[in-house]
Design an enzyme around this catalytic site. Structure first.
Site, PDB file in Angstrom:
ATOM      1  N   LEU A   6       0.681  -1.181  -0.142  1.00 30.68           N
ATOM      2  CA  LEU A   6       0.201  -0.049  -0.105  1.00 30.68           C
ATOM      3  C   LEU A   6       0.790   1.338   0.006  1.00 30.68           C
ATOM      4  CD1 LEU A   6      -2.706  -0.921   2.700  1.00 30.68           C
ATOM      5  CD2 LEU A   6      -2.934  -1.027   0.133  1.00 30.68           C
ATOM      6  N   ASP A   7       0.328   2.283  -0.689  1.00 27.67           N
ATOM      7  CA  ASP A   7       1.148   3.696  -0.646  1.00 27.67           C
ATOM      8  C   ASP A   7       1.351   3.971   1.035  1.00 27.67           C
ATOM      9  OD1 ASP A   7       1.086   3.708  -3.226  1.00 27.67           O
ATOM     10  OD2 ASP A   7      -0.564   5.214  -3.268  1.00 27.67           O
ATOM     11  N   CYS A   8       2.707   4.666   1.074  1.00 28.92           N
ATOM     12  CA  CYS A   8       2.836   5.058   2.429  1.00 28.92           C
ATOM     13  C   CYS A   8       1.766   5.863   3.181  1.00 28.92           C
ATOM     14  CB  CYS A   8       4.382   5.928   2.378  1.00 28.92           C
ATOM     15  SG  CYS A   8       4.751   6.748   4.125  1.00 28.92           S
TER      16      CYS A   8
END
Length: 210
Positions: free
Chosen positions: A55-57
């Site tokens: 997942l994106d940060c």
């Protein structure tokens, strides 16, 4: 969600389903200050844990990790073959007119502006997202997002393409939309997959904290 706390929704000898906090990397970055991440924290108690997807940060939510190479291979295959069930919750700027819809726009890396992605009808990879409006209030819309493909930043760019950037999105939102939330309001709330050992289809949920 406390960034230092990693909720574990389910675990056995084959898989771990964890909840990544917003602001934490999924895997280590190149810089020394980016070594702290979800996989390294999970490996403190489950050293055999292996990454399957990311997942994106700035995105919070459910992540599945494998506990052996065979499970990693099978889960990776399910992601590749689009057999994974995924649902996200987001709050976007403005009022979405339609109660539901589809965004079908090809995406490619915007190399001069990395890590941004952009719509490109000639070179972009097919990217498909379905959305359903959950509620509307205060010139914002809460939506359920179902990505069919899994392109980088897909949900962020697809919402932006509708003219409704995700609140708090540091890459794609305008300054005033960015200022409307201290974090990006995007959360992976549902994750379903076929268990690599039992072959039972399991669905896990974790509510958004916004």
């Amino acid at each position: 969600m406390n960034k230092d706390h990693i909720p574990i929704v389910y675990q056995d000898d084959h898989v771990i389903v964890a909840v990544k906090p917003n602001g934490l990397l999924s895997v280590p970055g190149r810089a020394p200050e980016h070594k702290d991440c979800l996989i390294s924290r999970i490996q403190q108690t489950r050293p055999e844990a292996l990454t399957v997807h990311r997942l994106d940060c700035e995105t919070s939510g459910l992540v599945v990790l494998a506990c052996n190479k065979e499970s990693q291979r099978e889960l990776s295959r399910q992601f590749h073959d689009r057999e994974i069930q995924k649902r996200y919750i987001a709050v976007v700027d403005g009022v979405l007119e339609n109660d539901e819809g589809e965004v079908n726009l090809p995406l490619i890396g915007d190399w001069p502006n990395r890590p941004k992605q952009m719509v490109d009808f000639e070179r972009g990879k097919p990217s498909q997202t379905f959305y359903n409006v959950l509620s509307r209030s205060n010139n914002t819309t809460r939506v359920s997002l179902t990505p069919i493909t899994g392109r980088s930043h897909q949900l962020r760019v697809h919402m932006l393409s509708l003219g409704h950037a995700i609140l708090g999105d540091s890459l794609y939102a305008s300054d005033n939309v960015l200022a409307k939330s201290p974090r990006m309001l995007l959360h992976a709330s549902e994750l379903g997959f076929k268990h690599p050992s039992t072959e039972e289809f399991c669905v896990y949920q974790y509510p958004a904290e916004f």
